[in-house]
Scaffold this motif. Structure first.
Motif, short mmCIF file in Angstrom:
data_model
loop_
_atom_site.label_atom_id
_atom_site.label_comp_id
_atom_site.label_asym_id
_atom_site.label_seq_id
_atom_site.Cartn_x
_atom_site.Cartn_y
_atom_site.Cartn_z
N MET A 1 49.93 41.27 50.81
CA MET A 1 48.73 40.50 50.51
C MET A 1 49.09 39.36 49.55
N ASN A 2 48.75 38.14 49.90
CA ASN A 2 48.92 36.99 49.02
C ASN A 2 47.56 36.32 48.84
N LEU A 3 47.14 36.17 47.58
CA LEU A 3 45.84 35.57 47.29
C LEU A 3 46.04 34.17 46.75
N ASP A 4 45.38 33.20 47.35
CA ASP A 4 45.37 31.83 46.87
C ASP A 4 44.12 31.67 46.00
N PHE A 5 44.30 31.73 44.68
CA PHE A 5 43.15 31.70 43.77
C PHE A 5 42.40 30.37 43.83
N SER A 6 43.06 29.32 44.30
CA SER A 6 42.37 28.03 44.42
C SER A 6 41.30 28.08 45.50
N ARG A 7 41.36 29.07 46.38
CA ARG A 7 40.37 29.20 47.45
C ARG A 7 39.34 30.30 47.18
N LEU A 8 39.50 31.01 46.06
CA LEU A 8 38.58 32.10 45.75
C LEU A 8 37.39 31.60 44.94
N LYS A 9 36.22 32.14 45.22
CA LYS A 9 35.06 31.89 44.39
C LYS A 9 35.21 32.65 43.08
N GLY A 10 34.43 32.25 42.07
CA GLY A 10 34.56 32.86 40.75
C GLY A 10 34.43 34.36 40.75
N ASN A 11 33.45 34.88 41.50
CA ASN A 11 33.24 36.32 41.53
C ASN A 11 34.40 37.04 42.20
N ASP A 12 35.00 36.42 43.23
CA ASP A 12 36.15 37.02 43.90
C ASP A 12 37.37 37.01 42.99
N SER A 13 37.55 35.92 42.24
CA SER A 13 38.64 35.86 41.27
C SER A 13 38.49 36.96 40.22
N TYR A 14 37.25 37.13 39.76
CA TYR A 14 36.97 38.16 38.75
C TYR A 14 37.37 39.54 39.23
N HIS A 15 36.95 39.90 40.44
CA HIS A 15 37.26 41.24 40.95
C HIS A 15 38.75 41.42 41.20
N ALA A 16 39.44 40.36 41.60
CA ALA A 16 40.89 40.46 41.78
C ALA A 16 41.58 40.66 40.43
N MET A 17 41.10 39.94 39.41
CA MET A 17 41.72 40.03 38.09
C MET A 17 41.51 41.39 37.45
N ILE A 18 40.28 41.92 37.50
CA ILE A 18 40.02 43.17 36.78
C ILE A 18 40.68 44.38 37.45
N GLN A 19 41.14 44.21 38.71
CA GLN A 19 41.81 45.32 39.37
C GLN A 19 43.34 45.19 39.36
N THR A 20 43.84 44.04 38.88
CA THR A 20 45.29 43.86 38.80
C THR A 20 45.77 43.77 37.36
N ILE A 21 44.96 43.22 36.47
CA ILE A 21 45.35 43.13 35.06
C ILE A 21 44.83 44.39 34.38
N ILE A 22 45.61 45.45 34.50
CA ILE A 22 45.18 46.78 34.04
C ILE A 22 46.34 47.49 33.35
N PRO A 23 46.05 48.43 32.47
CA PRO A 23 44.73 48.71 31.88
C PRO A 23 44.37 47.68 30.83
N ARG A 24 43.07 47.54 30.56
CA ARG A 24 42.61 46.62 29.54
C ARG A 24 41.92 47.40 28.42
N PRO A 25 42.22 47.07 27.15
CA PRO A 25 41.50 47.73 26.05
C PRO A 25 40.04 47.31 26.06
N ILE A 26 39.20 48.12 25.44
CA ILE A 26 37.76 47.86 25.40
C ILE A 26 37.33 47.58 23.98
N ALA A 27 36.69 46.43 23.77
CA ALA A 27 36.05 46.13 22.49
C ALA A 27 34.61 46.63 22.57
#
Length: 206
Positions: free
Chosen positions: A1-27
């Motif tokens: 799978m290759n994602l071209d972020f320049s073609r993703l809408k903001g919400n799609d970018s968000y969901h791709a980021m939160i599932q790949t940039i893991i784990p994230r600490p919680i404030a």
């Protein structure tokens, strides 16, 4: 799978980021509203960014209703102080409950059965059930993203509460915290959290 972020809408970018940039600490952020009640909300775009001065940063998206900005941002903009907690496994349900959207000036503390304790040298209280609390003074607000879609909140740590059961100061004066005793929650994608599992220790090269 290759994602071209320049073609993703903001919400799609968000969901791709939160599932790949893991784990994230919680404030888990406590702030005071106009009625003197305490707003509590979790944010997972969060980390430490500087040691001198000691700065943390978390990112806040716009409110999804007609308020324009989330209560946490509004409160910090007005009062310039807040408390960031590091929540542990036993608080996972309460952390999730405080993510709900309540009317402005209502308190998430009562809705989630949380209690407050005084911090010795800081105006705002801390959540009693949390093992780590960082009392912060607003350092800077920075708006980023297309049409100001996110606000970065930089806070300078003025005081830290650390439960004696999870940490101590060694002979060299360094603070040592046992992550297995803290058991901090980390954010993954969707509704998924992570807890510390096996811990790997590798000595850095000289």
């Amino acid at each position: 799978m290759n994602l071209d972020f320049s073609r993703l809408k903001g919400n799609d970018s968000y969901h791709a980021m939160i599932q790949t940039i893991i784990p994230r600490p919680i404030a888990w952020v406590l702030s005071e509203n106009d009625s003197g009640n305490y707003n509590i909300a979790p944010f997972s775009f969060f980390n430490a960014v500087c040691a001198n001065p000691p700065l943390i940063m978390f990112s806040v998206a716009p409110a999804t209703d007609n308020r324009g900005e989330k209560d946490t941002l509004y409160n910090i903009r007005q009062r310039r102080q807040f408390v960031v907690h590091i929540a542990d496994a036993s608080l996972a349900e309460q952390v999730t409950q405080t993510a709900a959207s309540l009317p402005r000036n209502h308190s998430e503390a009562g809705a989630s059965s949380l209690t407050m304790s005084k911090m010795t040298k800081f105006a705002l209280p801390r959540i009693s059930q949390a093992k780590v609390a960082l009392g912060c003074q607003l350092h800077q607000l920075q708006t980023i993203g297309h049409e100001g879609t996110q606000t970065l909140i930089f806070g300078q740590i003025m005081q830290a509460y650390i439960d004696d059961d999870i940490g101590y100061i060694n002979e060299q004066g360094r603070i040592i915290i046992n992550p297995q005793k803290l058991m901090p929650l980390a954010r993954l994608g969707g509704d998924i959290y992570q807890l510390p599992g096996d811990i790997l220790t590798i000595e850095r090269p000289k």
